[in-house]
Write an enzyme that holds these catalytic residues in place. Structure first.
Site, PDB file in Angstrom:
ATOM      1  N   VAL A 155      20.619  48.807  61.361  1.00  0.00           N
ATOM      2  CA  VAL A 155      20.362  49.970  62.295  1.00  0.00           C
ATOM      3  C   VAL A 155      21.546  50.685  62.215  1.00  0.00           C
ATOM      4  O   VAL A 155      22.647  50.191  62.724  1.00  0.00           O
ATOM      5  CB  VAL A 155      19.865  49.843  63.666  1.00  0.00           C
ATOM      6  CG1 VAL A 155      19.897  51.059  64.355  1.00  0.00           C
ATOM      7  CG2 VAL A 155      18.831  49.193  63.919  1.00  0.00           C
ATOM      8  N   GLU A 178      13.954  59.499  48.608  1.00  0.00           N
ATOM      9  CA  GLU A 178      13.539  58.329  47.435  1.00  0.00           C
ATOM     10  C   GLU A 178      12.316  59.067  46.854  1.00  0.00           C
ATOM     11  O   GLU A 178      11.787  60.034  47.351  1.00  0.00           O
ATOM     12  CB  GLU A 178      12.795  57.265  48.158  1.00  0.00           C
ATOM     13  CG  GLU A 178      13.769  56.413  49.062  1.00  0.00           C
ATOM     14  CD  GLU A 178      14.757  55.545  48.059  1.00  0.00           C
ATOM     15  OE1 GLU A 178      14.608  55.159  46.936  1.00  0.00           O
ATOM     16  OE2 GLU A 178      15.884  55.259  48.474  1.00  0.00           O
ATOM     17  N   ASP A 183      10.438  53.522  58.432  1.00  0.00           N
ATOM     18  CA  ASP A 183      12.074  53.173  58.714  1.00  0.00           C
ATOM     19  C   ASP A 183      12.303  53.408  59.965  1.00  0.00           C
ATOM     20  O   ASP A 183      13.064  52.305  60.678  1.00  0.00           O
ATOM     21  CB  ASP A 183      12.624  54.060  57.641  1.00  0.00           C
ATOM     22  CG  ASP A 183      14.325  53.437  57.838  1.00  0.00           C
ATOM     23  OD1 ASP A 183      14.609  52.628  57.299  1.00  0.00           O
ATOM     24  OD2 ASP A 183      15.002  54.315  58.280  1.00  0.00           O
ATOM     25  N   LYS A 232      13.610  50.176  62.808  1.00  0.00           N
ATOM     26  CA  LYS A 232      14.808  50.152  63.612  1.00  0.00           C
ATOM     27  C   LYS A 232      14.514  50.303  64.944  1.00  0.00           C
ATOM     28  O   LYS A 232      15.253  49.728  65.975  1.00  0.00           O
ATOM     29  CB  LYS A 232      15.682  51.453  63.266  1.00  0.00           C
ATOM     30  CG  LYS A 232      15.969  51.305  61.714  1.00  0.00           C
ATOM     31  CD  LYS A 232      16.644  52.584  61.162  1.00  0.00           C
ATOM     32  CE  LYS A 232      17.192  52.566  59.928  1.00  0.00           C
ATOM     33  NZ  LYS A 232      17.431  53.864  59.152  1.00  0.00           N
ATOM     34  N   GLY A 254      24.273  54.746  53.510  1.00  0.00           N
ATOM     35  CA  GLY A 254      25.163  54.786  52.441  1.00  0.00           C
ATOM     36  C   GLY A 254      25.599  53.585  52.063  1.00  0.00           C
ATOM     37  O   GLY A 254      25.833  52.523  53.037  1.00  0.00           O
TER      38      GLY A 254
HETATM   39  N1  LIG Z   1      21.263  51.996  50.936  1.00  0.00           N
HETATM   40  C1  LIG Z   1      21.301  52.283  52.320  1.00  0.00           C
HETATM   41  O1  LIG Z   1      22.356  53.188  52.690  1.00  0.00           O
HETATM   42  C2  LIG Z   1      21.052  51.194  53.433  1.00  0.00           C
HETATM   43  C3  LIG Z   1      21.414  51.305  54.686  1.00  0.00           C
HETATM   44  C4  LIG Z   1      20.933  50.265  55.570  1.00  0.00           C
HETATM   45  C5  LIG Z   1      20.220  49.325  55.099  1.00  0.00           C
HETATM   46  N2  LIG Z   1      19.610  49.245  53.899  1.00  0.00           N
HETATM   47  C6  LIG Z   1      18.989  48.074  53.421  1.00  0.00           C
HETATM   48  O2  LIG Z   1      19.603  47.191  52.626  1.00  0.00           O
HETATM   49  C7  LIG Z   1      18.608  46.696  51.875  1.00  0.00           C
HETATM   50  C8  LIG Z   1      19.155  47.165  50.243  1.00  0.00           C
HETATM   51  O3  LIG Z   1      19.245  48.692  49.882  1.00  0.00           O
HETATM   52  P1  LIG Z   1      19.862  49.246  48.793  1.00  0.00           P
HETATM   53  O4  LIG Z   1      19.838  50.499  48.917  1.00  0.00           O
HETATM   54  O5  LIG Z   1      20.559  48.318  48.273  1.00  0.00           O
HETATM   55  O6  LIG Z   1      18.538  48.892  47.690  1.00  0.00           O
HETATM   56  P2  LIG Z   1      18.397  48.944  46.236  1.00  0.00           P
HETATM   57  O7  LIG Z   1      19.371  49.521  45.767  1.00  0.00           O
HETATM   58  O8  LIG Z   1      16.932  48.945  45.814  1.00  0.00           O
HETATM   59  O9  LIG Z   1      18.742  47.338  45.820  1.00  0.00           O
HETATM   60  C9  LIG Z   1      17.624  46.389  45.873  1.00  0.00           C
HETATM   61  C10 LIG Z   1      18.227  45.182  45.398  1.00  0.00           C
HETATM   62  O10 LIG Z   1      17.482  44.053  45.448  1.00  0.00           O
HETATM   63  C11 LIG Z   1      16.961  43.308  44.143  1.00  0.00           C
HETATM   64  N3  LIG Z   1      15.605  43.006  44.465  1.00  0.00           N
HETATM   65  C12 LIG Z   1      14.595  43.585  44.536  1.00  0.00           C
HETATM   66  N4  LIG Z   1      13.462  42.876  44.505  1.00  0.00           N
HETATM   67  C13 LIG Z   1      14.113  41.465  44.259  1.00  0.00           C
HETATM   68  C14 LIG Z   1      13.528  40.280  44.396  1.00  0.00           C
HETATM   69  N5  LIG Z   1      12.102  39.974  44.360  1.00  0.00           N
HETATM   70  N6  LIG Z   1      14.376  39.149  43.985  1.00  0.00           N
HETATM   71  C15 LIG Z   1      15.485  39.617  44.030  1.00  0.00           C
HETATM   72  N7  LIG Z   1      16.310  40.552  44.078  1.00  0.00           N
HETATM   73  C16 LIG Z   1      15.394  41.562  44.252  1.00  0.00           C
HETATM   74  C17 LIG Z   1      17.043  44.589  43.406  1.00  0.00           C
HETATM   75  O11 LIG Z   1      17.440  43.840  42.069  1.00  0.00           O
HETATM   76  P3  LIG Z   1      17.775  44.839  40.747  1.00  0.00           P
HETATM   77  O12 LIG Z   1      18.878  45.417  40.613  1.00  0.00           O
HETATM   78  O13 LIG Z   1      17.281  43.929  39.329  1.00  0.00           O
HETATM   79  O14 LIG Z   1      16.482  46.119  40.552  1.00  0.00           O
HETATM   80  C18 LIG Z   1      18.219  45.319  43.775  1.00  0.00           C
HETATM   81  O15 LIG Z   1      19.584  44.593  43.141  1.00  0.00           O
HETATM   82  C19 LIG Z   1      17.426  47.402  52.021  1.00  0.00           C
HETATM   83  O16 LIG Z   1      16.643  46.576  52.754  1.00  0.00           O
HETATM   84  C20 LIG Z   1      17.553  48.744  52.653  1.00  0.00           C
HETATM   85  O17 LIG Z   1      16.540  48.945  53.611  1.00  0.00           O
HETATM   86  C21 LIG Z   1      20.312  50.089  53.027  1.00  0.00           C
END
Ligand SMILES: NC(=O)c1ccc[n+]([C@@H]2O[C@H](COP(=O)([O-])OP(=O)(O)OC[C@H]3O[C@@H](n4cnc5c(N)ncnc54)[C@H](OP(=O)(O)O)[C@@H]3O)[C@@H](O)[C@H]2O)c1
Length: 334
Positions: free
Chosen positions: A147, A205, A216, A220, A312
């Site tokens: 969050v 997205e 989302d 939170k 981010g």
């Molecule tokens: N981005 C933000 O600003 C933000 C902020 C707060 C919280 N979050 C949370 O943080 C988490 C990650 O976000 P992100 O933006 O980094 O997402 P992302 O860019 O989509 O990355 C997700 C990662 O998880 C991997 N993955 C997907 N399915 C998988 C599986 N079955 N087994 C193993 N690995 C798997 C993906 O593999 P591949 O690389 O092979 O595709 C990728 O490396 C999410 O839950 C999101 O809600 C994100």
């Protein structure tokens, strides 16, 4: 500290980069020199008892799309088998199917690993039982990245709840929807036009459902309510209404009454909800663009507000680092 990291996407890569860039500062100021002994993405795993070379890992990911070679791992088994102190989770949030992410957390807990997660679904769907299990196994469970990203909203909520009773929580905690609503107001655009523009600019997205349909924000809201109001709420307890039906007409009428429309997550005595609501212009929840805001109402202390960026890669990675340092201090008995 030995870390097994699952998810090498936007957040996972930013964390690796942060650990590389801040290596000296972390060692000098915190005595903290973590080693990534296991890493996994959706296509493969990598492991080294002595610690993986982070630069090599990042460049392998950039070149080949994966940190390892197949077969696709059984992640809970990989997490359990890796000789690590902490499991860091940065895999996608999927509230419609949270089982995989919950199983990863359970595997970490049952193999005696602390958890630091950015993934919202285990908390939105099983926060109370996971916290109970973590306490029973004497492992720490950090989730401040879920969050507010780098803005320490959960830390504020937890502190507020220590010395007073939290009677209501309201938050504008999704940057994508706030960006769309702000654009609709500023340019008089329809929801569809503003969404398209947000997607072009990378604020939304390709599948915007998790944001615009309020999922989302609901995740939170559950995490905040459980943290600060001693609830045992889950995602399905939240009444959810997204922003697809917000019209330029409604925004115009609200503006002439001195109000703006925001997607607000709310927890109070009536339960948990997410809905577009009119808030007075200039009030704490009236934040522009992708900015997030959290307003906590205290029985004796009145309203406390925190605003900041809520997403981010590096913002989120810094929240993970914060939790890792907490774990590190507890491992050293501080
Ligand atoms: N981005 C933000 O600003 C933000 C902020 C707060 C919280 N979050 C949370 O943080 C988490 C990650 O976000 P992100 O933006 O980094 O997402 P992302 O860019 O989509 O990355 C997700 C990662 O998880 C991997 N993955 C997907 N399915 C998988 C599986 N079955 N087994 C193993 N690995 C798997 C993906 O593999 P591949 O690389 O092979 O595709 C990728 O490396 C999410 O839950 C999101 O809600 C994100």
């Amino acid at each position: 500290m030995r870390i097994v990291l699952c998810g090498i996407g936007v957040v996972g890569k930013a964390l690796l980069q942060l650990l590389l860039d801040d290596r000296r500062w972390l060692a000098d100021h915190h005595g903290f020199a973590p080693r990534i002994v296991g890493a996994a993405d959706s296509r493969g795993v990598a492991a080294s008892k002595n610690g993986l070379d982070l630069l090599g890992l990042l460049s392998l990911k950039a070149r080949t799309g994966s940190v390892g070679t197949g077969p696709i791992p059984d992640l809970p088994q990989f997490i359990a088998d890796t000789d690590a102190d902490v499991f860091v989770q940065a895999v996608p949030t999927n509230v419609r199917n949270p089982t995989d992410a919950i199983d990863q957390c359970r595997a970490a807990i049952h193999s005696g690993k602390h958890i630091v997660t950015a993934t919202k679904s285990p908390l939105a769907c099983a926060m109370a039982s996971l916290k109970d299990a973590a306490a029973a196994h004497r492992v720490r469970f950090g989730y401040s990245a879920t969050v507010g990203a780098g803005t320490p909203m959960l830390a504020l909520a937890a502190r507020c709840a220590l010395g007073d009773r939290v009677t209501r929580i309201e938050g504008v905690v999704n940057g994508t929807t706030n960006y769309i609503l702000t654009a609709m107001e500023n340019k008089g655009e329809t929801f569809e036009a503003a969404l398209l523009q947000a997607q072009k600019l990378g604020f939304a997205e390709t599948d915007p459902s998790a944001d615009v349909d309020g999922l989302d924000t609901a995740c939170k809201t559950v995490i905040l309510a459980n943290e600060a109001m001693h609830r045992r709420a889950v995602f399905t307890d939240v009444r959810i209404d997204g922003i697809r039906h917000v019209t330029p007409d409604w925004i115009g009428q609200a503006a002439s009454a001195g109000r703006r429309i925001k997607l607000v997550g709310r927890a109070d005595e009536h339960g948990l909800s997410v809905a577009p609501r009119e808030v007075p212009i200039g009030s704490p929840l009236d934040v522009p663009g992708t900015t997030n805001a959290l307003c906590i109402s205290l029985e004796r202390g009145g309203d406390v507000t925190l605003t900041g960026r809520g997403a981010g890669g590096f913002d989120t990675a810094s929240a993970i680092l914060r939790d890792l340092l907490d774990v590190w201090r507890s491992m050293r008995g501080e």
